[in-house]
Design a protein around this motif. Sequence first.
Motif, mmCIF file in Angstrom:
data_model
loop_
_atom_site.group_PDB
_atom_site.id
_atom_site.type_symbol
_atom_site.label_atom_id
_atom_site.label_comp_id
_atom_site.label_asym_id
_atom_site.label_seq_id
_atom_site.Cartn_x
_atom_site.Cartn_y
_atom_site.Cartn_z
ATOM 1 N N ALA A 105 -26.698 55.324 -97.169
ATOM 2 C CA ALA A 105 -27.108 56.721 -97.355
ATOM 3 C C ALA A 105 -27.051 57.476 -96.028
ATOM 4 O O ALA A 105 -26.638 58.646 -95.981
ATOM 5 N N GLY A 106 -27.450 56.806 -94.950
ATOM 6 C CA GLY A 106 -27.409 57.454 -93.640
ATOM 7 C C GLY A 106 -25.988 57.743 -93.193
ATOM 8 O O GLY A 106 -25.703 58.805 -92.611
ATOM 9 N N ALA A 107 -25.087 56.805 -93.466
ATOM 10 C CA ALA A 107 -23.680 57.016 -93.097
ATOM 11 C C ALA A 107 -23.079 58.170 -93.887
ATOM 12 O O ALA A 107 -22.334 58.997 -93.343
ATOM 13 N N ALA A 108 -23.397 58.240 -95.184
ATOM 14 C CA ALA A 108 -22.875 59.313 -96.028
ATOM 15 C C ALA A 108 -23.363 60.671 -95.549
ATOM 16 O O ALA A 108 -22.608 61.663 -95.554
ATOM 17 N N GLN A 109 -24.612 60.723 -95.122
ATOM 18 C CA GLN A 109 -25.148 61.989 -94.611
ATOM 19 C C GLN A 109 -24.444 62.394 -93.318
ATOM 20 O O GLN A 109 -24.154 63.584 -93.101
ATOM 21 N N ALA A 110 -24.131 61.413 -92.467
ATOM 22 C CA ALA A 110 -23.407 61.709 -91.222
ATOM 23 C C ALA A 110 -22.012 62.239 -91.522
ATOM 24 O O ALA A 110 -21.523 63.172 -90.865
ATOM 25 N N VAL A 111 -21.356 61.656 -92.521
ATOM 26 C CA VAL A 111 -20.031 62.121 -92.934
ATOM 27 C C VAL A 111 -20.125 63.554 -93.468
ATOM 28 O O VAL A 111 -19.293 64.419 -93.146
ATOM 29 N N LYS A 112 -21.139 63.819 -94.259
ATOM 30 C CA LYS A 112 -21.337 65.162 -94.807
ATOM 31 C C LYS A 112 -21.606 66.175 -93.695
ATOM 32 O O LYS A 112 -21.044 67.287 -93.700
ATOM 33 N N ALA B 298 -20.579 66.069 -90.757
ATOM 34 C CA ALA B 298 -19.340 66.282 -89.987
ATOM 35 C C ALA B 298 -18.314 67.085 -90.772
ATOM 36 O O ALA B 298 -17.212 67.351 -90.275
ATOM 37 N N GLY B 299 -18.662 67.481 -91.996
ATOM 38 C CA GLY B 299 -17.745 68.267 -92.827
ATOM 39 C C GLY B 299 -16.590 67.458 -93.376
ATOM 40 O O GLY B 299 -15.541 68.027 -93.704
ATOM 41 N N LYS B 300 -16.793 66.147 -93.527
ATOM 42 C CA LYS B 300 -15.694 65.278 -93.957
ATOM 43 C C LYS B 300 -15.980 64.592 -95.294
ATOM 44 O O LYS B 300 -15.345 63.589 -95.624
ATOM 45 N N LEU B 301 -16.914 65.130 -96.042
ATOM 46 C CA LEU B 301 -17.246 64.544 -97.326
ATOM 47 C C LEU B 301 -16.034 64.603 -98.258
ATOM 48 O O LEU B 301 -15.426 65.654 -98.447
ATOM 49 N N GLY B 302 -15.665 63.476 -98.822
ATOM 50 C CA GLY B 302 -14.491 63.401 -99.689
ATOM 51 C C GLY B 302 -13.227 63.054 -98.935
ATOM 52 O O GLY B 302 -12.286 62.493 -99.517
ATOM 53 N N LYS B 303 -13.175 63.392 -97.654
ATOM 54 C CA LYS B 303 -12.003 63.067 -96.844
ATOM 55 C C LYS B 303 -12.082 61.629 -96.339
ATOM 56 O O LYS B 303 -11.050 60.947 -96.213
ATOM 57 N N ILE B 304 -13.287 61.198 -96.017
ATOM 58 C CA ILE B 304 -13.503 59.815 -95.596
ATOM 59 C C ILE B 304 -14.034 59.045 -96.795
ATOM 60 O O ILE B 304 -15.059 59.399 -97.381
ATOM 61 N N LYS B 305 -13.330 58.002 -97.187
ATOM 62 C CA LYS B 305 -13.725 57.211 -98.342
ATOM 63 C C LYS B 305 -14.841 56.249 -97.953
ATOM 64 O O LYS B 305 -14.793 55.631 -96.880
ATOM 65 N N ILE B 306 -15.838 56.122 -98.824
ATOM 66 C CA ILE B 306 -16.960 55.226 -98.559
ATOM 67 C C ILE B 306 -17.072 54.220 -99.704
ATOM 68 O O ILE B 306 -17.345 54.596 -100.846
ATOM 69 N N PHE B 307 -16.846 52.951 -99.380
ATOM 70 C CA PHE B 307 -16.887 51.869 -100.373
ATOM 71 C C PHE B 307 -18.093 50.981 -100.079
ATOM 72 O O PHE B 307 -18.244 50.486 -98.963
ATOM 73 N N VAL B 308 -18.927 50.780 -101.081
ATOM 74 C CA VAL B 308 -20.239 50.200 -100.870
ATOM 75 C C VAL B 308 -20.473 48.991 -101.776
ATOM 76 O O VAL B 308 -20.156 49.036 -102.973
ATOM 77 N N ALA B 309 -21.057 47.925 -101.218
ATOM 78 C CA ALA B 309 -21.561 46.821 -102.036
ATOM 79 C C ALA B 309 -23.007 47.139 -102.390
ATOM 80 O O ALA B 309 -23.773 47.606 -101.549
ATOM 81 N N SER B 310 -23.375 46.895 -103.630
ATOM 82 C CA SER B 310 -24.679 47.359 -104.098
ATOM 83 C C SER B 310 -25.330 46.346 -105.023
ATOM 84 O O SER B 310 -24.662 45.579 -105.714
ATOM 85 N N ASP B 311 -26.683 46.380 -105.045
ATOM 86 C CA ASP B 311 -27.433 45.582 -106.005
ATOM 87 C C ASP B 311 -27.690 46.354 -107.288
ATOM 88 O O ASP B 311 -28.388 45.888 -108.173
ATOM 89 N N GLY B 312 -27.137 47.560 -107.387
ATOM 90 C CA GLY B 312 -27.281 48.333 -108.614
ATOM 91 C C GLY B 312 -28.507 49.220 -108.645
ATOM 92 O O GLY B 312 -28.988 49.588 -109.726
ATOM 93 N N GLN B 313 -29.033 49.577 -107.475
ATOM 94 C CA GLN B 313 -30.178 50.485 -107.460
ATOM 95 C C GLN B 313 -29.784 51.843 -108.026
ATOM 96 O O GLN B 313 -28.662 52.321 -107.806
ATOM 97 N N PRO B 314 -30.682 52.507 -108.739
ATOM 98 C CA PRO B 314 -30.366 53.814 -109.327
ATOM 99 C C PRO B 314 -29.859 54.820 -108.294
ATOM 100 O O PRO B 314 -28.958 55.616 -108.584
ATOM 101 N N ALA B 315 -30.428 54.767 -107.093
ATOM 102 C CA ALA B 315 -30.017 55.720 -106.056
ATOM 103 C C ALA B 315 -28.551 55.554 -105.683
ATOM 104 O O ALA B 315 -27.877 56.527 -105.312
ATOM 105 N N ASP B 316 -28.029 54.333 -105.790
ATOM 106 C CA ASP B 316 -26.618 54.103 -105.468
ATOM 107 C C ASP B 316 -25.708 54.771 -106.499
ATOM 108 O O ASP B 316 -24.655 55.313 -106.159
#
Length: 339
Positions: free
Chosen positions: A246-253, A255-273
């Motif tokens: 979540a912190g990395a995604a906020q940093a990308v956002k 920087a104005g690069k949301l959607g331009k930088i792909k973010i691939f995540v391993a998850s335990d299936g939490q609702p927030a993910d």
Amino acid sequence: MSSRSFLSTGTRVALATLAIGVAGAAIASSADAADPRQQLFEKFESAVKGKKVAWVPVWLGVLESEWTRVMQQNFDNYGIELTVRDPNFKSDVQLQAVSTLINEKPDILVVQNPTTTLLARELKRAMSLGIKVIQVNMSSNTTTDAYVGADVPKMGRLLAKEALDACGGGKSSGKVAILQGEATAAYSLDMTNAATAVLKTDPSIDIVSSQPVNWDANKASEITTNVLQQHPDLCAIISVWGPQTAGAAQAVKNAGKLGKIKIFVASDGQPADCDMVEQGLYTKNLSYTADLQGEAIVNAALALLQDDRPAGSTQYAFYTTNYWVSGPQDRQYCFVVPE
């Protein structure tokens, strides 16, 4: 005159009826005793009812609380006592909790290892004392009676393949950053190594950063911000765990690069993910669904309780299935937190 003539007709009928009834009861009793379904249930109940399971996660976060909820619900149904200790991410407290519980001699000890070495010696001690041990999702250097969790290297390879498809073959800068968890945790170590090996098969890929963030979203934000300053043309981020990302995604956002930088995540299936995917903050989330893992932990415990072999004699593995979450249509692969 024979003795039979002294019995009235009514008496003879009554005795015959009684004999038939006794014979019928004997046959019914024999049938009940030989009922294989009833015998199987009685054997199961004898093996599990009244047994004790001790559970020590690294802390009772959202993931661990879901495992605990599923375990408690099932163990209550089977008459199994569950003891839980929450070290709250303090390694010394967790080690002490495990040591104390071993001395209390539960039938099964379930642990989530923060590192590959912290609990290794105590897990060996537990098995030497006849306690069967299950490791969940993050294993130690000691192999125990059962492992329940994700096929972690496979997850790393799947994440890396997505990054290759998005960034490899010269179609972009080829720059990829990896966000590790705890550097000495098997889960993070194995996933990072597997992902790195796949990425290195494409010479156009440049791994510009691969650093531990210690499961911390703030640390992930700090590292990602620094990487973006040095590599504004970053193509993708691979992260070994959803919540820290979540912190990395906020940093990308930011920087104005949301959607331009792909973010691939391993998850335990939490609702927030799932929420992050649906909001466009994560590109794809590879979920191993904690509620299903909880069921697998229960099944592993039930199997070990019914296994007459001594502790340390088995090496069962219960690997959970991974599911890609790429939008609202995949919401079922994130568990629901009970209110």
